[in-house]
Design an enzyme around this catalytic site. Structure first.
Site, PDB file in Angstrom:
ATOM      1  N   GLN A 132      26.196  13.733  42.241  1.00  0.00           N
ATOM      2  CA  GLN A 132      27.116  14.760  41.751  1.00  0.00           C
ATOM      3  C   GLN A 132      28.487  14.145  41.455  1.00  0.00           C
ATOM      4  O   GLN A 132      29.061  14.356  40.382  1.00  0.00           O
ATOM      5  CB  GLN A 132      27.251  15.853  42.819  1.00  0.00           C
ATOM      6  CG  GLN A 132      28.171  16.982  42.435  1.00  0.00           C
ATOM      7  CD  GLN A 132      27.575  17.871  41.360  1.00  0.00           C
ATOM      8  OE1 GLN A 132      26.455  18.358  41.504  1.00  0.00           O
ATOM      9  NE2 GLN A 132      28.304  18.078  40.282  1.00  0.00           N
ATOM     10  N   ARG A 291      25.203  15.709  34.664  1.00  0.00           N
ATOM     11  CA  ARG A 291      24.337  15.210  35.744  1.00  0.00           C
ATOM     12  C   ARG A 291      23.244  14.322  35.147  1.00  0.00           C
ATOM     13  O   ARG A 291      22.952  13.244  35.648  1.00  0.00           O
ATOM     14  CB  ARG A 291      23.682  16.381  36.507  1.00  0.00           C
ATOM     15  CG  ARG A 291      24.630  17.222  37.345  1.00  0.00           C
ATOM     16  CD  ARG A 291      25.166  16.474  38.548  1.00  0.00           C
ATOM     17  NE  ARG A 291      24.113  15.962  39.421  1.00  0.00           N
ATOM     18  CZ  ARG A 291      23.448  16.696  40.319  1.00  0.00           C
ATOM     19  NH1 ARG A 291      23.753  17.960  40.499  1.00  0.00           N
ATOM     20  NH2 ARG A 291      22.504  16.167  41.073  1.00  0.00           N
TER      21      ARG A 291
HETATM   22  N1   CP Z   1      24.839  20.746  41.806  1.00  0.00           N
HETATM   23  C1   CP Z   1      23.571  20.663  42.245  1.00  0.00           C
HETATM   24  O1   CP Z   1      23.170  19.700  42.898  1.00  0.00           O
HETATM   25  O2   CP Z   1      22.782  21.702  41.868  1.00  0.00           O
HETATM   26  P1   CP Z   1      21.299  22.008  42.377  1.00  0.00           P
HETATM   27  O3   CP Z   1      21.416  22.382  43.826  1.00  0.00           O
HETATM   28  O4   CP Z   1      20.822  23.135  41.529  1.00  0.00           O
HETATM   29  O5   CP Z   1      20.485  20.778  42.211  1.00  0.00           O
END
Ligand code: CP
Ligand code: NVA
Length: 305
Positions: A132, A291
């Site tokens: 992230q 991402r």
């Molecule tokens: N930001 C993120 O990791 O989203 P998810 O939990 O949907 O993977």
């Protein structure tokens, strides 16, 4: 780079290289598609918690690069329950070229890396969320230019996401301020560790008052008040965190051209208002798309011949 477990493990050069690679891979993808440089490579996606972005972005990232990825749900693997983490690592190492795992306990990520003979990628633990943070600084780079000398303000719970952002900020020369309620701040160990790898004079400043923390911010970042696994604390947290909402009033105290970021999923009306999430300063959805581009860089770095 053998595994991708924490931003703390990367040198600033490695971090810059990943950001450069993400830029190139995104441009290549936009110009008609990526070259199949991961043809024949496979990635297991092991989840102990739900996901939208992490699952789909890693899976599509592998597909775009000519590789193959598949999802293993919490019910199938039951890592540490049905069998030990070490045995999961040993078995998967015989089948696939890399494993991405999303876990509750960070120790499970460390154990996977210890017992696996293939690269392990951390797809979020209770401690951190390095994929992230890499994608987020890629987004900062696209929208604001070099992160060096910028000011990022994180508002809310000092959680896994905040920790990885802090580490990346220090390594990339970004000034990091964080506003948290008493009792929900960063732990001393994290702060001391982050200080050891501060570059270009990057500093961390701790606040209780979000209005003070965001003054002159180039980037405002927030995340949910109750993370996955903390559901039992939800009612208490709902009492504590409302002064930390990222709303238009708070955003107006930062630089007028500041960007607002959130890793998502968002609890709209809690940590962020619709007005801000859908407003002119928001980069929430380009951030989510990134991402995939940033993680392609991780995959290429770990898996390309
Ligand atoms: N930001 C993120 O990791 O989203 P998810 O939990 O949907 O993977
Ligand atoms: N802090 C959040 C991030 C989700 C991507 C959680 O751990 O649930």
């Amino acid at each position: 780079m053998k595994h991708f477990l924490s931003i703390a493990d990367l040198t600033p050069d490695e971090l810059h290289n990943l950001l450069d690679l993400a830029t190139r891979l995104k441009a290549e993808w936009r110009n008609g598609g990526n070259k199949p440089i991961l043809q024949g490579k496979s990635l297991a996606l092991v989840f102990q918690k739900p996901s939208l972005r992490t699952r789909v972005s890693f899976e599509m990232g592998m597909v775009h690069l000519g590789g193959y990825a598949f999802y293993l749900s919490p019910n199938e693997v039951k890592m540490g329950g049905r069998e030990s983490v070490a045995d999961v690592a040993r078995v998967l190492s015989g089948y696939v070229d890399a494993v991405m795992a999303r876990v509750f306990e960070h120790q499970h990520i460390l154990d996977l890396a210890k017992y696996s003979s293939v690269p392990i990628i951390n797809g979020l633990s209770d401690y951190n969320h390095p994929a992230q943070a890499l994608a987020d600084f890629f987004t900062v780079l696209e929208h604001k230019g070099s992160p060096e000398g910028l000011k990022m303000t994180y508002v809310g719970d000092a959680n896994n996401v905040a920790r990885s952002l802090l580490f990346a900020a220090m390594k990339l020369g970004t000034h990091f301020t964080i506003a948290t309620p008493p009792g929900y701040g960063l732990d001393e160990e994290t702060i001391e560790l982050a200080k050891t790898f501060s570059t270009a004079g990057a500093q961390i400043e701790l606040f209780e008052n979000p209005a003070k923390a965001v003054v002159d911010a180039d980037i405002i970042y927030t995340d949910v008040w109750t993370s996955m696994g903390q559901e039992a604390e939800k009612e208490t947290r709902l009492q504590v965190f409302p002064p930390y909402q990222v709303n238009q009033q708070l955003v107006s105290k930062a630089k007028p051209d500041c960007i607002v970021m959130h890793c998502l999923p968002a609890h709209r009306g809690e940590e962020i208002t619709d007005e801000v999430a859908d407003g002119p300063n928001s980069v929430l959805f380009p951030q989510a798309e990134n991402r995939m581009h940033a993680q392609k860089a991780i995959l290429v770095e770990l898996l390309a011949n």
